[in-house]
Design an enzyme around this catalytic site. Sequence first.
Site, PDB file in Angstrom:
ATOM      1  NE  ARG A  66      -2.611   0.940   3.683  1.00  0.00           N
ATOM      2  CZ  ARG A  66      -1.978   1.504   4.392  1.00  0.00           C
ATOM      3  NH1 ARG A  66      -1.575   2.726   4.204  1.00  0.00           N
ATOM      4  NH2 ARG A  66      -1.778   0.898   5.851  1.00  0.00           N
ATOM      5  CE1 TYR A 120     -14.020  11.263 -17.682  1.00  0.00           C
ATOM      6  CE2 TYR A 120     -12.967  11.617 -15.266  1.00  0.00           C
ATOM      7  CZ  TYR A 120     -13.663  10.863 -16.364  1.00  0.00           C
ATOM      8  OH  TYR A 120     -14.480   9.892 -15.915  1.00  0.00           O
ATOM      9  CG  ASP A 192      -4.995  14.905 -17.741  1.00  0.00           C
ATOM     10  OD1 ASP A 192      -4.411  13.982 -18.578  1.00  0.00           O
ATOM     11  OD2 ASP A 192      -5.833  14.441 -17.188  1.00  0.00           O
ATOM     12  CE  LYS A 217      -9.792   7.186 -20.311  1.00  0.00           C
ATOM     13  NZ  LYS A 217      -9.652   7.504 -18.921  1.00  0.00           N
TER      14      LYS A 217
HETATM   15  N1  PLP Z   1      -7.903  12.686 -17.475  1.00  0.00           N
HETATM   16  C1  PLP Z   1      -8.672  12.609 -18.757  1.00  0.00           C
HETATM   17  C2  PLP Z   1      -8.068  13.344 -19.800  1.00  0.00           C
HETATM   18  C3  PLP Z   1      -9.438  11.501 -18.931  1.00  0.00           C
HETATM   19  O1  PLP Z   1     -10.125  11.439 -20.109  1.00  0.00           O
HETATM   20  C4  PLP Z   1      -9.886  10.860 -17.660  1.00  0.00           C
HETATM   21  C5  PLP Z   1     -10.738   9.495 -17.754  1.00  0.00           C
HETATM   22  O2  PLP Z   1     -11.537   9.538 -19.034  1.00  0.00           O
HETATM   23  C6  PLP Z   1      -9.226  10.996 -16.542  1.00  0.00           C
HETATM   24  C7  PLP Z   1      -8.229  11.779 -16.516  1.00  0.00           C
HETATM   25  C8  PLP Z   1      -9.625  10.019 -15.421  1.00  0.00           C
HETATM   26  O3  PLP Z   1      -8.981   8.987 -15.455  1.00  0.00           O
HETATM   27  P1  PLP Z   1      -9.454   7.539 -14.914  1.00  0.00           P
HETATM   28  O4  PLP Z   1     -10.644   7.281 -15.517  1.00  0.00           O
HETATM   29  O5  PLP Z   1      -8.524   6.381 -14.987  1.00  0.00           O
HETATM   30  O6  PLP Z   1      -9.640   7.746 -13.435  1.00  0.00           O
END
Ligand code: PLP
Length: 405
Positions: A66, A120, A192, A217
């Site tokens: 963990r 997102y 991101d 992704k």
């Molecule tokens: N950042 C982006 C650009 C995303 O498209 C997503 C999810 O679709 C996330 C973060 C969040 O990721 P997760 O679904 O792995 O928690």
Amino acid sequence: MSDPKVNTTPEQRPGLSTRCVHAGDVRDPQGAIHPPLYGHSTFAFDSTADLLDVVEGRREGNLYTRYGLNPTIRSLERKLADLEDTQSALAFGSGMAAEAATFLSHIKTGEHIVCLGDVYGGTFELLGENLPRLGIETTFLTAGEANQLPDVLTDRTRIVFFETPSNPNLDIFDIAAITAQAHKAGALVVVDNTFATPVNQNPLHHGADLVIHSATKYLGGHSDLTAGAVAGPAELLAPIAAWRKNLGQVIAPEIASLLARSIRTLVVRVRAQNTAATAVAEYLAEHPRVTKVNYPGLATGDQATIVKTQMRGHGGMLSFLVDGDANATAAVVDRLRVFSIAASLGGAESLVTQPITTTHHGLDPADRARRGIADSMVRLSIGLEDADDLIADLDQALTLPTRTV
Ligand code: PLP
């Protein structure tokens, strides 16, 4: 385990494909070609002194999963750090876990975040609904309002956060220019990099402080795992590791092993997706039923200049507007056969979604309109099928059914 096989000193630094395959690897005493999967929750020591060396940080070692102190996780994290060309990385159970731990560890009650552009939908909820309950406020600027950044930065602003390219408009933000403004105000820049991937862009090269991935992704790449990562300098990651530990957000070793497996093919996958997405974007741009295509490779003016400066490839994501209302757009989506209707992205299979029905369903319609997330928007994640088959599928889906009288 012996030392890593691939030397990553600057003079001898191998190329990105080589690093995707080998970075972070250590040769196991049995000779396994990859670091083995250690699913164990705990690790034993020869003596109390030996244990204290790890607990008190005098040497790196395995202790408790963990905490992230597990050989499979640590090996993955070295690979992730290497791909973003930085000192350290932390792997999480999801992209949202990585985002949440980053915000919680670098912001406290009374402090402030600025979020630029479209992000997102889960990030919108975290910043707009969850964090305000802890007294952490976010100012949201649309892409068109991004030039107002200097006006909204205050002495309480700790983080400027954005995606580039953004979701689902594929807007491009100038990482270096935003970083200069944010740093002047004493704020960290967190980018991101999920859409671009380290194949197409390294935000830290342009001054950003931390980079986040939904590894679910492109890094995972096969729509069969959920994971997240944050990478950057060790001193910025230390507080994030403390939150990850106590919120229990660490990646499972089984997923860490699967993710490292996937990253070995990241470069070939993403470059193929770049090529196919370019062909699809160019086809859509000429289609009479398509009124707009959002794709970094088709950017013009200032956006094109920024793309050239900070991106090495244009990615596998694009969105477009259909000449029609929400129902007509849904009909196009429903006629697609090679593309699957699904909310995620970055896998081998091409996916399609109407953002108003999935990723941005939770947004107030007026806010969606202000952000240019139209009812007629379709977002594509280009997979690894032949581009000709994807184009043929779009062609039949965009062909209006002939009316029978
Ligand atoms: N950042 C982006 C650009 C995303 O498209 C997503 C999810 O679709 C996330 C973060 C969040 O990721 P997760 O679904 O792995 O928690």
